[in-house]
Motif scaffolding. Sequence first.
Motif, PDB file in Angstrom:
ATOM      1  N   GLN A  44       5.895  15.336  -0.240  1.00 34.92           N
ATOM      2  CA  GLN A  44       5.407  16.685  -0.768  1.00 34.92           C
ATOM      3  C   GLN A  44       3.937  16.777  -0.641  1.00 34.92           C
ATOM      4  O   GLN A  44       3.298  16.656  -1.791  1.00 34.92           O
ATOM      5  N   PHE A  45       3.314  16.962   0.444  1.00 29.24           N
ATOM      6  CA  PHE A  45       1.896  17.232   0.650  1.00 29.24           C
ATOM      7  C   PHE A  45       1.498  18.433  -0.166  1.00 29.24           C
ATOM      8  O   PHE A  45       2.334  19.306  -0.293  1.00 29.24           O
ATOM      9  N   THR A  46       0.310  18.519  -0.162  1.00 27.99           N
ATOM     10  CA  THR A  46      -0.235  19.721  -1.000  1.00 27.99           C
ATOM     11  C   THR A  46      -0.180  21.050  -0.049  1.00 27.99           C
ATOM     12  O   THR A  46      -0.565  22.177  -0.440  1.00 27.99           O
ATOM     13  N   SER A  47      -0.065  20.700   1.400  1.00 22.20           N
ATOM     14  CA  SER A  47       0.053  21.675   2.334  1.00 22.20           C
ATOM     15  C   SER A  47       0.743  21.502   3.575  1.00 22.20           C
ATOM     16  O   SER A  47       0.731  20.315   3.975  1.00 22.20           O
ATOM     17  N   CYS A  48       1.119  22.345   4.139  1.00 26.03           N
ATOM     18  CA  CYS A  48       1.781  22.110   5.619  1.00 26.03           C
ATOM     19  C   CYS A  48       0.826  21.365   6.545  1.00 26.03           C
ATOM     20  O   CYS A  48       1.199  20.426   7.128  1.00 26.03           O
ATOM     21  N   ALA A  49      -0.547  21.819   6.324  1.00 29.17           N
ATOM     22  CA  ALA A  49      -1.258  21.032   7.162  1.00 29.17           C
ATOM     23  C   ALA A  49      -1.321  19.581   7.231  1.00 29.17           C
ATOM     24  O   ALA A  49      -1.493  18.818   7.904  1.00 29.17           O
ATOM     25  N   LYS A  50      -1.519  19.125   5.797  1.00 27.07           N
ATOM     26  CA  LYS A  50      -1.451  17.870   5.309  1.00 27.07           C
ATOM     27  C   LYS A  50       0.008  17.244   5.757  1.00 27.07           C
ATOM     28  O   LYS A  50      -0.008  15.785   6.290  1.00 27.07           O
ATOM     29  N   ALA A  51       0.900  17.746   5.720  1.00 27.82           N
ATOM     30  CA  ALA A  51       2.255  17.283   5.818  1.00 27.82           C
ATOM     31  C   ALA A  51       2.383  17.026   7.789  1.00 27.82           C
ATOM     32  O   ALA A  51       2.707  16.037   8.049  1.00 27.82           O
ATOM     33  N   LYS A  52       1.856  18.119   8.398  1.00 27.99           N
ATOM     34  CA  LYS A  52       2.088  18.011   9.833  1.00 27.99           C
ATOM     35  C   LYS A  52       1.008  16.770  10.328  1.00 27.99           C
ATOM     36  O   LYS A  52       1.308  15.873  11.207  1.00 27.99           O
ATOM     37  N   ALA A  53      -0.160  16.727   9.578  1.00 28.62           N
ATOM     38  CA  ALA A  53      -1.117  15.792   9.832  1.00 28.62           C
ATOM     39  C   ALA A  53      -0.578  14.091   9.791  1.00 28.62           C
ATOM     40  O   ALA A  53      -0.845  13.416  10.335  1.00 28.62           O
TER      41      ALA A  53
END
Length: 321
Positions: free
Chosen positions: A284-293
């Motif tokens: 549960q990252f704070t944003s999809c960008a971080k999840a995708k990264a």
Amino acid sequence: MRTPRCPPPPTPAPGSGEEATSINEQGGGGATGSALAALEVLTVKGRAPKTGYDREQFGPRWADVDRNGCDTRNDILARDLQAETFDPDTQNCVVLTGILDDPYTATEIHFQRGQDTSEAVQIDHVVDLSDAWQKGAQHLDETTRTAFANDPLNLLAVDGPTNAQKGDGDAATWLPANRSFRCDYIARQIAVKARYHLWVTAAEKDAMARVLTDCPDQVLPTDETAATAYQVDTTAPQSPTLEPAPRFPAAEPPAPAPAPEPLAPALAPAPAPQAPVQGGTDPQFTSCAKAKAAGHGPYTAGIDPEYHWYGDGDNDGINCE
């Protein structure tokens, strides 16, 4: 036991005009000879209606027909009981106690006069009054019917409950349980019916004949023999007074149906298969960008729970593309 008191034999008055042929007629209108021969002479007819029957048609209950000062019931008790005692205040007429060897059941009954005990021994009309009424007695005059009701030939001291069970039955419907007495019983019935010119039904005659097959030489009782008590064999075999209906073992109740087995608890439906999470567990990252990264995504609505953790900017049901 003292000398029995019994009324003299009555002389029947003429009946309805249909006089039965008498067999060796003797002084009291009686018949002698074998019971089988006498049975063959009796008239065979159907029962007449019971209309008009009443106990009073046969005179006063237990009249003193021989005028000896004692009523017929006590005369018969004095004849049939042993070791009797009498009420001295009645000139030894009333029987107070005694022992009866009951001819119907071959049992010994200790009689004691009293409101609650007298009925243990009853005086039976061997040919019942109601049965006689339906087979010719209604055509007799009252004097003859009174003689019939008090005739020692037609009377026996017997077990009270058994007498009640007999009712007004004839030989076709009732016989004594004491088998050794049946021949005497039937012979006495035949003698009474011959004396008073009463008839028998076909079924009654057949039943009488069946009993007499065991004693074809059975003789009719006379007034002499009727004046003395029967010698009862208390060791004789007994049988039911009426043939009971066949008895069958009671059907066993059906075994109770087995209780239904408890249903297995309903299982929660298996979760729908979900698409594997790409790149491992999403923390549960704070944003999809971080999840995708970090190598997670994309997530599809209705399949990936992670879909709800992130926004779907274009509302196409897929995020973190």
